[in-house]
Write a protein that holds these residues in place. Sequence first.
Motif, PDB file in Angstrom:
ATOM      1  N   ILE A 169      -2.648  -9.725  -9.819  1.00 11.95           N
ATOM      2  CA  ILE A 169      -3.183  -9.129 -10.691  1.00 11.95           C
ATOM      3  C   ILE A 169      -4.739  -8.806 -10.185  1.00 11.95           C
ATOM      4  O   ILE A 169      -5.180  -7.699 -10.240  1.00 11.95           O
ATOM      5  N   SER A 170      -5.585  -9.776  -9.744  1.00 12.11           N
ATOM      6  CA  SER A 170      -6.762  -9.492  -9.220  1.00 12.11           C
ATOM      7  C   SER A 170      -6.648  -8.763  -7.953  1.00 12.11           C
ATOM      8  O   SER A 170      -7.402  -8.009  -7.492  1.00 12.11           O
ATOM      9  N   THR A 171      -5.559  -9.252  -7.037  1.00 11.47           N
ATOM     10  CA  THR A 171      -5.521  -8.623  -5.764  1.00 11.47           C
ATOM     11  C   THR A 171      -5.223  -6.952  -6.011  1.00 11.47           C
ATOM     12  O   THR A 171      -5.760  -6.144  -5.226  1.00 11.47           O
ATOM     13  N   LEU A 172      -4.431  -6.636  -6.659  1.00 13.18           N
ATOM     14  CA  LEU A 172      -3.967  -5.186  -7.241  1.00 13.18           C
ATOM     15  C   LEU A 172      -5.119  -4.707  -7.462  1.00 13.18           C
ATOM     16  O   LEU A 172      -5.363  -3.259  -6.987  1.00 13.18           O
ATOM     17  N   TYR A 173      -5.799  -5.055  -8.527  1.00 14.95           N
ATOM     18  CA  TYR A 173      -6.978  -4.293  -8.918  1.00 14.95           C
ATOM     19  C   TYR A 173      -8.043  -4.106  -7.893  1.00 14.95           C
ATOM     20  O   TYR A 173      -8.616  -3.008  -7.551  1.00 14.95           O
ATOM     21  N   LEU A 174      -8.169  -5.295  -7.147  1.00 13.00           N
ATOM     22  CA  LEU A 174      -9.402  -5.109  -6.136  1.00 13.00           C
ATOM     23  C   LEU A 174      -8.979  -4.169  -4.960  1.00 13.00           C
ATOM     24  O   LEU A 174      -9.984  -3.426  -4.507  1.00 13.00           O
ATOM     25  N   VAL A 175      -7.873  -4.248  -4.417  1.00 11.92           N
ATOM     26  CA  VAL A 175      -7.293  -3.173  -3.650  1.00 11.92           C
ATOM     27  C   VAL A 175      -7.441  -1.645  -4.199  1.00 11.92           C
ATOM     28  O   VAL A 175      -7.544  -0.744  -3.470  1.00 11.92           O
ATOM     29  N   SER A 176      -7.043  -1.669  -5.397  1.00 12.95           N
ATOM     30  CA  SER A 176      -7.107  -0.056  -5.949  1.00 12.95           C
ATOM     31  C   SER A 176      -8.443   0.302  -6.066  1.00 12.95           C
ATOM     32  O   SER A 176      -8.716   1.582  -5.788  1.00 12.95           O
ATOM     33  N   THR A 177      -9.459  -0.545  -6.309  1.00 14.98           N
ATOM     34  CA  THR A 177     -10.898  -0.227  -6.902  1.00 14.98           C
ATOM     35  C   THR A 177     -11.968  -0.199  -5.584  1.00 14.98           C
ATOM     36  O   THR A 177     -12.756   0.495  -5.512  1.00 14.98           O
ATOM     37  N   THR A 178     -11.603  -1.138  -4.431  1.00 10.66           N
ATOM     38  CA  THR A 178     -12.516  -1.254  -3.317  1.00 10.66           C
ATOM     39  C   THR A 178     -12.135  -0.820  -2.233  1.00 10.66           C
ATOM     40  O   THR A 178     -12.853  -0.613  -1.332  1.00 10.66           O
ATOM     41  N   VAL A 179     -10.908  -0.688  -1.789  1.00  8.83           N
ATOM     42  CA  VAL A 179     -10.307  -0.309  -0.584  1.00  8.83           C
ATOM     43  C   VAL A 179      -9.955   1.220  -0.650  1.00  8.83           C
ATOM     44  O   VAL A 179      -9.079   1.627  -0.912  1.00  8.83           O
ATOM     45  N   ASP A 180     -10.899   1.990  -0.019  1.00  9.78           N
ATOM     46  CA  ASP A 180     -10.950   3.468  -0.123  1.00  9.78           C
ATOM     47  C   ASP A 180      -9.720   3.810   0.393  1.00  9.78           C
ATOM     48  O   ASP A 180      -9.026   4.860  -0.007  1.00  9.78           O
ATOM     49  N   ARG A 181      -9.324   3.214   1.607  1.00 15.25           N
ATOM     50  CA  ARG A 181      -8.010   3.834   2.374  1.00 15.25           C
ATOM     51  C   ARG A 181      -6.683   3.505   1.601  1.00 15.25           C
ATOM     52  O   ARG A 181      -5.682   4.207   2.201  1.00 15.25           O
ATOM     53  N   MET A 182      -6.845   2.680   0.763  1.00 16.44           N
ATOM     54  CA  MET A 182      -5.592   2.497  -0.193  1.00 16.44           C
ATOM     55  C   MET A 182      -5.321   3.615  -1.173  1.00 16.44           C
ATOM     56  O   MET A 182      -4.173   3.573  -1.716  1.00 16.44           O
ATOM     57  N   SER A 183      -6.028   4.438  -1.401  1.00 16.96           N
ATOM     58  CA  SER A 183      -5.967   5.293  -2.359  1.00 16.96           C
ATOM     59  C   SER A 183      -4.663   6.193  -2.175  1.00 16.96           C
ATOM     60  O   SER A 183      -4.080   6.333  -3.302  1.00 16.96           O
ATOM     61  N   ASP A 184      -4.505   6.759  -1.168  1.00 12.77           N
ATOM     62  CA  ASP A 184      -3.388   7.616  -0.718  1.00 12.77           C
ATOM     63  C   ASP A 184      -2.014   6.884  -0.709  1.00 12.77           C
ATOM     64  O   ASP A 184      -1.079   7.329  -1.010  1.00 12.77           O
ATOM     65  N   VAL A 185      -2.153   5.493  -0.351  1.00 13.30           N
ATOM     66  CA  VAL A 185      -1.046   4.740  -0.493  1.00 13.30           C
ATOM     67  C   VAL A 185      -0.583   4.463  -1.999  1.00 13.30           C
ATOM     68  O   VAL A 185       0.499   4.500  -2.152  1.00 13.30           O
ATOM     69  N   LEU A 186      -1.549   3.980  -2.773  1.00  7.11           N
ATOM     70  CA  LEU A 186      -1.277   3.833  -4.060  1.00  7.11           C
ATOM     71  C   LEU A 186      -0.882   4.917  -5.059  1.00  7.11           C
ATOM     72  O   LEU A 186      -0.355   4.676  -6.022  1.00  7.11           O
ATOM     73  N   TRP A 187      -1.397   5.986  -4.857  1.00  5.91           N
ATOM     74  CA  TRP A 187      -1.360   7.186  -5.749  1.00  5.91           C
ATOM     75  C   TRP A 187      -0.461   8.234  -5.101  1.00  5.91           C
ATOM     76  O   TRP A 187      -0.940   8.632  -4.004  1.00  5.91           O
ATOM     77  N   PRO A 188       0.535   8.541  -5.795  1.00  6.37           N
ATOM     78  CA  PRO A 188       0.951   8.149  -6.981  1.00  6.37           C
ATOM     79  C   PRO A 188       2.273   7.104  -7.040  1.00  6.37           C
ATOM     80  O   PRO A 188       2.845   6.977  -8.172  1.00  6.37           O
ATOM     81  N   TYR A 189       2.099   6.559  -5.805  1.00  5.60           N
ATOM     82  CA  TYR A 189       3.294   5.533  -5.759  1.00  5.60           C
ATOM     83  C   TYR A 189       3.399   4.681  -6.910  1.00  5.60           C
ATOM     84  O   TYR A 189       4.636   4.223  -7.390  1.00  5.60           O
ATOM     85  N   LEU A 190       2.246   4.126  -7.358  1.00  4.73           N
ATOM     86  CA  LEU A 190       2.362   2.787  -8.425  1.00  4.73           C
ATOM     87  C   LEU A 190       3.047   3.601  -9.793  1.00  4.73           C
ATOM     88  O   LEU A 190       3.581   2.621 -10.395  1.00  4.73           O
TER      89      LEU A 190
END
Length: 1753
Positions: A467-488
């Motif tokens: 849970i901590s990893t998912l939230y941190l990756v979503s909020t602090t790693v800018d390059r992951m925005s395109d990976v996670l949205w809208p995939y999640l």
Amino acid sequence: MTESYVKKLSAILLDAITDKDPLVREQVCGALCALGEAQPEEALSACEEYLWQHEKLAHPYRTMILRAMETVVSGHISELRKDKARAIILLASSEMTRAKELVCDWQQAASNVLVAVGKRFIGQVMEELLSKFQPGALPHYFVVQTLASLAASNVFGMVPFLTSILSTMLPMLGMAKHDTMRVAFCCVLQHFSESTLEYLANLDQAPDPTVRKDTFATDIFSAYDILFNHWLPSREAKLRLAVVEALGPMSHLLPSEKLEEQLPKLLPGVLALYKKHAETFHVSKSLGQILEAAVTVGSRTLEAQLDSLLAALHAQICVPVESSSPLVVSNQKEVLRCFTVLASCAPDRLLAFLLPKLDTNNERTRVGTLQVVRHVINSAASQMEVKKPFILSSMRLPLLDTNSKVKRAVVQVISAMAHHGYLEQPGGEAMVEYIVQQCALPPEMEPRKLGPDSEDLATDSVRAISISTLYLVSTTVDRMSDVLWPYLLKFLTPVRFTGALTPLCKSLVHLAQKRQEVGADAFLVQYDSNVTLPSPYAITTRLLTVSSNPYLGDGRGAAALRLLNVLHHSIHPSLGQRWATTIPLLLEHLYGCTEETLSQKEWEEKLLAFLRDTLAAASDNTWTCQLSLEMCRQLSCYDAEPQEKNFLYKCIGTTLGAASSKDMVRKQLQELLETARHQEETEREGLACCFGICAISHLDDVLAQLENFMRSDVFRKSTGIFNIFKDRSENEVEKLKSTVILCYGHVAAQAPRELVLAKVESDILRNIFQYFSTKVLGIKVETKDPALKLCLIQSVCMASQAICSSAQASSFHFSRKAELVAQMMEFIKAEPQDSLRTPIRKKAMLACTYLVPLDPALDEQVQVDMIHSCLHSVLPVPPEPEGEGDHQESLYLDTMHTLEEVLTSLLRRNMTPQGLQTMVEHLSPWIKSPRGHERVRALGLSACLLQYFLEHLHVSALVPFHNLGILIGLFSPRCADLWPATRQEAVSCVYALLYLHLGYEGFSRDYRDDAIERLLTLKEGLAHPDPAILFHTCHSIAQVPVGAATKDGSGQHWGAQRGALRAGSTLHVLGSAGCWQGQRGASGHGAETGHRGRCHSDTILLGVRWDFLMVLTGRHPQAPKLVVVEGGEGPSVGRRECAGEAKGTGQTGLTRHGASGNADPAVESPVARRLFSKAFAKRGWLWQPRIAVLGAATPSPWAQGPTVPEIVSVLRSKLQETREEYVLQAARHSVYLLASQHCAAVVSSLLGSPLPFDSHTCILWRALAVEPGLTTQVLGLLLEKMSRDVPFKETRAFLLSSSPGRVATLLPLAATCALYEVMSVLASGPAVLELYPQLFTALLLRVGCTVGVVLPRTLQAKERRSAGSAPAPRSLEPCSSAVDALQAVLLRGGNEEVVQRMELEGGWRLLGTSAGHEEGVARLASAMAKFAGPRLPLVMKELVCTQSSAYEIQRVTSTGFLAELLSSSVADDLLLLEPLLHNLAARQKDPCASVRRLVLRGLANIASGSPDKVRAHGPQLLTAVIGGLDDRDDPHSLVALEAMVGLARLLDLAEPQDLRPLLLHVAIRIRPFFDSEKMELRSASIRLFGHLNKACHGGCADTFLEQVVGGLVPLLLHLRDPQAPVTSACRFALRMSGPNLKCEQLAAALQQHLQDGRGLHFGEFLNCTCKLLMHHFPDLLGRLVSTSLFYFKSSWEDVRAAAPMLTGFLVLHVEAEHRPQVDLEQLTTALQLLLKDPAPLVRMKAAETLGRLVKFA
């Protein structure tokens, strides 16, 4: 002078360095350091000289001195002169090398001194060391160790010496044969190498920038050869580790070709150490340094070693890490550093080795490998960039591992991948899905810590980390925005990801908000291009449904609603503005509740309202239909979550209700009916709710669809939903019917009221009954399915409620009402009476409750049958055994509550006395039941009905409540029931009845009658286990109806006819068959407690029923005596039958007699007599004729014969022969008659009975208390007897032995016991009131006279004998008997509160002890003043007469009582203040010190009782109390103590002009007590000093200021007093002294630090206070120091320690120019003596202060 004084101080401290306590030695060392801080060279010289002069001083003490020297040198190295440094170097070198053997502490301390000096004087130190480091001989161990330490502490100073040192040292390496010496050489080589590397790395700052690595290469290699080839193979582990630690930094200094040459041997040699050592940190650290050196020189031989290196390092990383072992953690960090080095030079070989390891099934191997992979991804990002696809593909098998440790490692690897762009590669989505899967793990399945090797700590669980990893990756790693949205979004709807909804929603909310900031287009979800994403309808349905259980899954409700809010545009364009308002309101409601306080029903209603609002805002039929279809599709996802599925059904109903397409609505309803799981109760309920909600908008369609469904083949043949091509089972059909019937009920409840009335009978109820009834060959078959019954009942309830709530309900004729009631009765009658397992009867009765108010009214017989069936179905159910669980208890309570409601609904139809009477008649057999639980329930129902009747009473005309007598007669006997609950319910019934009577008499509804209200206060006593309290309570309750129910509106008593009616009605119930007898003869729980252990309580309760009879028939306790007819079964049976006729006589069983024995016709009720006779006729067969007529005026046969003593003797003998009750009655009455004529003779005769009085004598004494006039005479005679003789006799035996010196005299003792027996009778109250002052005073003084008095030896022996057989009724101990008699006086005098308060405070126990007698008397006086004020004037008058008693203890007792009265305001209120003051003042010269002390206490008590009178009597009071300070006849100063305590109380209230002349005298007089050995004197004097200061605020004279200053030191030091009261007094006195010192800062500091209840850090406080004193009053230094010197000899250790502490702080903060005020010689000598104090704490503080005296040097 300066030098000599510092040296003197140093010498004193150095002499104390040999103290046996280590803490003192530490403090001495600290003091030496303090001297060194001020005068470093002088302190160092003193230490140096001391060590040279004391050659034989043991090494532990030399170590302490060297440590002090090191501290001084380190702090003042810049101030040290070269010659002094040289001397210190020589001393330290000598100390270090004096002993050839190793003495580590001593030699290490000397080495540290050299290292400290070497930071500045490196040349001199090296000169000395090198003189002891000569070629050809091994140096001392610590010479080598010191060289190593110097190299670490002074890099730039040491490196220039290394060439010469190494050239000298290398030959020594071969000479070192002992491992200890070899370890030292390894250590020095390690530090030399590290220093050289640091020097070379900072050449720009180095003194010689020309130094090169080559300079040391040859020497280092030579040393390396010896270390590696000769010392490393040693068997000594410590040496091997020292060698390997040195090889690491040495490898960087080796020539490149030599390093390349040695690597094939060096690396295997180092790796081999992994197998030889458990702690491998040093090996790994050295290996990392060697690898860095090899990579730095570009070694080509390293590649050949890679396989062995990787294998060894991988084995190390797979060792489990224990958090308790820091070296293991450090080792793993060093191993990972090695992998980083290898990754930088051989990434392909590294991955080729690591990634295959991921395919193994071994947990440790896989976890360790994943740790390396994660580390390499982070630390060698550039080398791993091209390896990303390869690494991602290798994660396939670890993703499938179920081991929790592996999962945690995988999650950590994925986190590292996210930061370095791996998840953007093909295959990255699988990693994201894995994280979501771990977030979905259920919390209850989290792994737990199984043992010391386990890492499964709750805080590091897989789910928590994911849970901590998912939230941190979503909020602090800018390059992951395109990976996670809208995939999640794709993970929202699958059921397997339900546990991950909260973190998913939180991450999606953050991602959506970031996209929103970029722009609207980036934010919108493109469903067309993302076919795997759920539709907006699916998302809406899912999020709304899970929100119904908002606190599940870490609060997923709030998270889901927030996500809905941010997705509004993607769900429907029209929802943004509406949701921006409604969703925050829902969230606000959630935040305002907790999981425990949230109402689930209210929350679901809010969500459904939100859904309705959403549908209205969308206003799109197509969208609504699509949403409803999606909701139906998702129903099967919630089979495991019945609550959420139930809510989803409600959402479907709401959505269908908003749809405009009727065909779609009917189709969806049909599908719901066909696909529902009808066997599940919650699903049936949910489906029914759906139909009900839908019916709000589509009533006709819903009804039509239900009817079509019932007509379809679904009831006969399968349609593919269930078993195909097979007939349905009977059970399945029953469940289907249950669902449909329940649907009809909800339709009736939810449909519009204006429409439902027209269809409730024609459509709804007709179909309900059609489906419920099953006919076979035309015969109705009763269903056995309880679910079907419950559904029918629930539907009937809802239909009935719908009719009732309709606006046209009053005009609606419910033709099916009787049919429904009959059906409900069938259900109720079918339920078993011996158990309560289902809620059928409860719900059936609830249905009847709703049906009763509807028209037409039920026939009278139907009502009777309904009441009869309900009562017989519920009341006989036996109570559940204890421990059966809460469910059954809850079901029973709900059922009883429903029974109350149905009876109330019937009563509501006939709110008249007759209607109430009818209801009670139905309950009457149950009220008189032989089974206790039935009586309790029946009375509870009665109380409920009566209360309802009372609350809804409307009297239009004043009419009598004719039922009162009958109802009182029915309920009042139950106040004495065997069951406590029954008794309490009966009181509630009587309470309500009496107010009903007042209501019918015209009193307003809010009128409250004191007599009736008293019932509520008495109610609790009915549950008390004490029989005496129970009897008293019942007796009190029995009198209430006479006082309350026999008044008319004007408060006058009613006529005889109405009273006779009440009495007759009551007696009829009391005498009726089974009323009380049933309680004895019942079986089961009715014979509840058996005969054993119940006899006494039976007798009491039956006696209470007798009281009820007497009261309710007008016969009060004060009436003349009765003729009692006793029966063969004992008095309880006779009294139970309310008296009767004796066989063979014509006398009435219960008649009232006067003095002549004739009946009194004026008060005898003919009605009562006739009823008594009737009762006797019914129960006369129980009686045997035995008549004892007492009180007849017939001549005594002993008129001319026996004397009074003889008659008394005969009576006692007869009592001893038999225990029959009639004999006891006759004897009691006989002695009463005899005493009425010969009172003195009877009293004298009874006093002559042997002590202790036996039970028969006690009976005769109590018989004298039945008539007030006689009792008064008896009490007066006993008082005379008690005071006639002396209370005790002095014996001379105590002069020769330890036996007591006072023995009780017999006559006063017997009289005291007799007083108790007489006053123990309730009827003695009037007589006691008449003689109250005399009795109270005499017995109080009797208590005082008997404190410490013992029985005569003859009675002592008799008491011991009786204790071994049958003990006497009471103890004969003189003081205890007097205390008991005094308690009896208070109880009979109506002062029960006094007795209770004394018992609560332990006053009675204190009163009877020598040590606590005065306190006991004071507590008694206080209680009397509070609860018995009106008695005090006469009591005081009696006590004043005893003030001149010859007995000292009596004067003490009376003075103590009178003195305590002044502490209460009642003394002034009763005008007793002046007489009390006058009386006490007259006793100031009493020869007894205790009396004088109590006089002072009394005079001071006026401050508490009448503070406003202090000023009026100020001079008199102050003079008297201050005079007590000078009492010379008090060797223990107790009078002075009382004077000080009293004066402290009076000072605040006296006039200032009365005080000012006395303050100085008092301050001087109390000063000696500050240091008294008695804690009380210290505390009182110091507190009084505080009050004196308080009285001076604003006008302190200079003379008194001297006293304030003089008191400062004692007060400050006594803050460390061992007694808490003294320290508290000091706090107060210091706070009060502050303002008089005229220093605001000091006063504020005293107030801040010394508040009561606040912890005090004494050192901090003393430091602050001394700082302020010396800043503002430096001239006081000499006076304060000289005063503190006095306390250097205090008897208290803490005070003795505080005195030098105070002196030290004063010296610390005063300026040096004030030195002349202090006699340094005297002070130093005193402190030197304290260094020899037996207490270590004192020695420590003395040493600390000596260190501070350097300020005066």
